[in-house]
Motif scaffolding. Structure first.
Motif, PDB file in Angstrom:
ATOM      1  N   THR A 108      -3.346   6.367  -8.361  1.00 53.92           N
ATOM      2  CA  THR A 108      -3.445   6.056  -9.791  1.00 53.92           C
ATOM      3  C   THR A 108      -3.731   4.577 -10.006  1.00 53.92           C
ATOM      4  O   THR A 108      -3.468   3.731  -9.140  1.00 53.92           O
ATOM      5  N   LYS A 109      -4.280   4.259 -11.167  1.00 54.09           N
ATOM      6  CA  LYS A 109      -4.553   2.866 -11.530  1.00 54.09           C
ATOM      7  C   LYS A 109      -3.250   2.066 -11.608  1.00 54.09           C
ATOM      8  O   LYS A 109      -3.185   0.914 -11.164  1.00 54.09           O
ATOM      9  N   LYS A 110      -2.206   2.701 -12.119  1.00 55.97           N
ATOM     10  CA  LYS A 110      -0.921   2.023 -12.241  1.00 55.97           C
ATOM     11  C   LYS A 110      -0.393   1.587 -10.875  1.00 55.97           C
ATOM     12  O   LYS A 110       0.096   0.466 -10.708  1.00 55.97           O
ATOM     13  N   SER A 111      -0.507   2.466  -9.880  1.00 52.30           N
ATOM     14  CA  SER A 111      -0.004   2.126  -8.548  1.00 52.30           C
ATOM     15  C   SER A 111      -0.882   1.072  -7.880  1.00 52.30           C
ATOM     16  O   SER A 111      -0.393   0.239  -7.112  1.00 52.30           O
ATOM     17  N   LEU A 112      -2.185   1.059  -8.171  1.00 52.20           N
ATOM     18  CA  LEU A 112      -3.075   0.042  -7.619  1.00 52.20           C
ATOM     19  C   LEU A 112      -2.729  -1.335  -8.183  1.00 52.20           C
ATOM     20  O   LEU A 112      -2.792  -2.347  -7.469  1.00 52.20           O
ATOM     21  N   GLU A 129       0.229  -2.250  -8.947  1.00 54.98           N
ATOM     22  CA  GLU A 129       1.424  -2.649  -8.216  1.00 54.98           C
ATOM     23  C   GLU A 129       1.054  -3.190  -6.835  1.00 54.98           C
ATOM     24  O   GLU A 129       1.629  -4.176  -6.364  1.00 54.98           O
ATOM     25  N   VAL A 130       0.083  -2.550  -6.165  1.00 52.30           N
ATOM     26  CA  VAL A 130      -0.376  -3.020  -4.851  1.00 52.30           C
ATOM     27  C   VAL A 130      -0.851  -4.457  -4.952  1.00 52.30           C
ATOM     28  O   VAL A 130      -0.441  -5.336  -4.172  1.00 52.30           O
ATOM     29  N   TRP A 147       0.820  -1.208   0.000  1.00 49.68           N
ATOM     30  CA  TRP A 147       0.000   0.000   0.000  1.00 49.68           C
ATOM     31  C   TRP A 147       0.859   1.266   0.000  1.00 49.68           C
ATOM     32  O   TRP A 147       0.379   2.347  -0.383  1.00 49.68           O
ATOM     33  N   ASN A 148       2.135   1.165   0.375  1.00 53.20           N
ATOM     34  CA  ASN A 148       3.038   2.309   0.273  1.00 53.20           C
ATOM     35  C   ASN A 148       3.257   2.735  -1.174  1.00 53.20           C
ATOM     36  O   ASN A 148       3.671   3.859  -1.450  1.00 53.20           O
ATOM     37  N   GLN A 149       2.971   1.794  -2.102  1.00 54.93           N
ATOM     38  CA  GLN A 149       3.147   2.098  -3.526  1.00 54.93           C
ATOM     39  C   GLN A 149       1.993   2.918  -4.090  1.00 54.93           C
ATOM     40  O   GLN A 149       2.096   3.493  -5.163  1.00 54.93           O
ATOM     41  N   TYR A 150       0.880   2.964  -3.350  1.00 53.71           N
ATOM     42  CA  TYR A 150      -0.339   3.557  -3.901  1.00 53.71           C
ATOM     43  C   TYR A 150      -0.309   5.078  -3.826  1.00 53.71           C
ATOM     44  O   TYR A 150      -0.074   5.664  -2.763  1.00 53.71           O
ATOM     45  N   ASP A 151      -0.566   5.713  -4.971  1.00 52.96           N
ATOM     46  CA  ASP A 151      -0.605   7.185  -5.026  1.00 52.96           C
ATOM     47  C   ASP A 151      -1.908   7.687  -5.637  1.00 52.96           C
ATOM     48  O   ASP A 151      -2.010   8.847  -6.037  1.00 52.96           O
TER      49      ASP A 151
END
Length: 509
Positions: free
Chosen positions: A454-458, A460-461, A448-452
């Protein structure tokens, strides 16, 4: 108002008659019980009371305090072993609200202060059975020293010492062994307990003849237990006290439903004939009943907790009162779970209906945050086997199980991490605790630290979480379409909330 006691009941004939209280105190002590908490008093001890009322067992229980800091034994002895059990809930579609004074416990013993009293019980020829419920943590091996006149700290240690004392008193006679029936929620609980006892016996260098006596003359029975016993109703105890007309420090509330499966033979069932008292006690292999309970009760609990909590409700009952959430649970059971369980249709239908009745119990406050503790391991143990079975049989993903996995990931979104096994989430500006293994905390917090936003970061989560083999036993990203489906559902939950996501879910499915 007067405290519950034997003298109080003897002087209050109207109360005794109205509750059909059996005050016979000359019954022999036949059961040594490790544990005196709400569950055993609302389950085993109630069952013994039922048998005694019908004259088919005629024995009482000695309750042993399992930990040094227990608080029940003094209260139990102050009330002469008596306490009130209140059954509240739904049975066969009808409300049940029944109070009864249980008289099956003769006394309680604090082993840390009166270990010799425990050993005296072990010497009694009338003792035949050992029951226990010391929680899952209690059924673990603890390396400790054997001091004959001092209580061991662990439950298996106490049991080993008790058995050794009994072996010595009766010179290892064949008929002096005990029937040991643990109720801890551990798979093959009796086999686990037996293994720990034998290990401790070897650690303590006890005689080989004793070890053989344990193996050959004592019977360890695996069990499955099922009853919700919330226990002391602190929030509305004044109402109970006024209704009953006396004070009871050990009053316990439970649901009407109960199931006890014991892997014991005919000789054991005849010596403690629970079933003859009309109780829901089954004798034989525990495995099928475990599969039924895990599939139709535990798995739905794990699937609903995050969706319910993130929808703004707090208990299982409130989930059942919410139309969208109720439909989700009902359809998950009907369309996915029941299709992979190998039981006759009438058995599945009957058990599933009883589960829904239990979920709808307005008297029991079964909190979703409690169901959410260690939810990752629960999902792995309870839901994933059903998931793979469904995938194998239907050749498609079980959408309710996938949606619930997405809800779990959303619930495990932390605002901060407090220690190795503790994260904090937030719902409507209110914080909630997330407890799980160190591995789970690390993986979810890092993901969840990767989430900003955006769909791209989700993506990655989800990728980080599903690919963690330690959490799931295998990498879940390898399953075709699963990652994409979880991302889709999770994006909806994060963006619109669970309620609107469920509406979209049903429009699509």
């Amino acid at each position: 108002m007067e405290q519950l006691s034997r003298n109080m009941l003897l002087e209050n004939h109207q109360l005794t008659e109205s509750m059909e209280v059996n005050l016979t105190n000359d019954l022999p002590e036949r059961i040594l019980q490790f544990g005196e908490g709400n569950f055993l008093r609302g389950f085993v001890d109630w069952m013994v009371n039922e048998m005694n009322k019908q004259g088919i067992f005629n024995g009482r229980v000695v309750a042993i305090q399992p930990t040094p800091h227990g608080k029940v034994v003094p209260k139990l002895n102050a009330q002469d072993g008596l306490y009130t059990l209140v059954q509240q809930g739904i049975k066969d579609g009808k409300q049940v609200n029944k109070s009864e004074i249980i008289t099956s416990i003769s006394r309680g013993i604090n082993p840390y202060e009166n270990w010799n009293e425990v050993l005296k019980v072990a010497e009694s020829p009338s003792i035949q059975f050992v029951f226990s419920n010391t929680t899952e943590a209690g059924l673990t091996y603890l390396e400790e020293e054997f001091i004959p006149d001092t209580s061991p700290l662990s439950f298996p240690g106490k049991l080993t010492a008790v058995l050794y004392h009994r072996y010595r008193v009766f010179n290892g006679s064949e008929d002096s062994g005990l029937t040991i029936i643990p109720c801890e929620l551990v798979e093959e609980n009796a086999n686990v307990l037996r293994g720990i006892v034998l290990k401790l016996a070897k650690d303590w260098e006890l005689p080989l003849d004793f070890i053989q006596w344990v193996e050959q003359n004592n019977r360890f029975c695996n069990t499955l237990v099922d009853r919700i016993v919330p226990g002391y109703p602190k929030e509305n105890i004044d109402t109970f006290t006024e209704t009953l007309g006396y004070e009871d420090q050990l009053l316990a509330v439970c649901e009407p439903y109960h199931l006890f499966v014991i892997d014991g033979d005919k000789a054991i069932s005849e010596s403690i004939p629970f079933h003859e008292a009309g109780l829901q006690v089954k004798w034989g292999d525990v495995t099928p009943y475990r599969q039924l309970k895990v599939g139709l009760l535990n798995a739905p609990h794990t699937m609903m907790f995050s969706l319910g909590y993130l929808s703004g409700v707090n208990t299982v009952y409130e989930v059942m009162e919410n139309q969208e959430l109720f439909s989700f649970v009902e359809n998950a059971i009907k369309d996915e779970i029941k299709t992979v369980l190998s039981f006759e249709k009438n058995v599945l239908d009957e058990f599933a209906n009883s589960v829904l009745d239990r979920f709808k119990n307005p008297f029991v406050k079964h909190y979703l945050v409690d169901l959410g503790q260690n939810a990752v391991s629960k999902y792995k143990a309870r839901v994933l086997p059903l998931f793979f079975e469904y995938l194998d049989k239907q050749n498609k993903l079980p959408v309710h199980m996938v949606f619930s996995l997405s809800g779990l990931i959303a619930y495990y979104r932390p605002i901060r991490v407090d220690g190795d096994e503790h994260m904090v989430g937030i719902r409507d500006l209110q914080e909630y605790q997330i407890r799980d293994s160190k591995d789970a905390i690390i993986t979810f917090s890092e993901a969840w630290n990767q989430y900003d936003g955006t769909k791209k970061s989700l993506i990655e989560v989800v990728s980080i979480i599903l690919s963690d083999e330690k959490l799931w036993g295998r990498s879940l990203v390898e399953i075709s379409l699963l990652k994409d489906m979880v991302i889709h559902y999770l994006e909806d939950i994060v963006t619109y909330g669970v309620q609107k996501s469920l509406e979209k879910f049903y429009l699509k499915n």
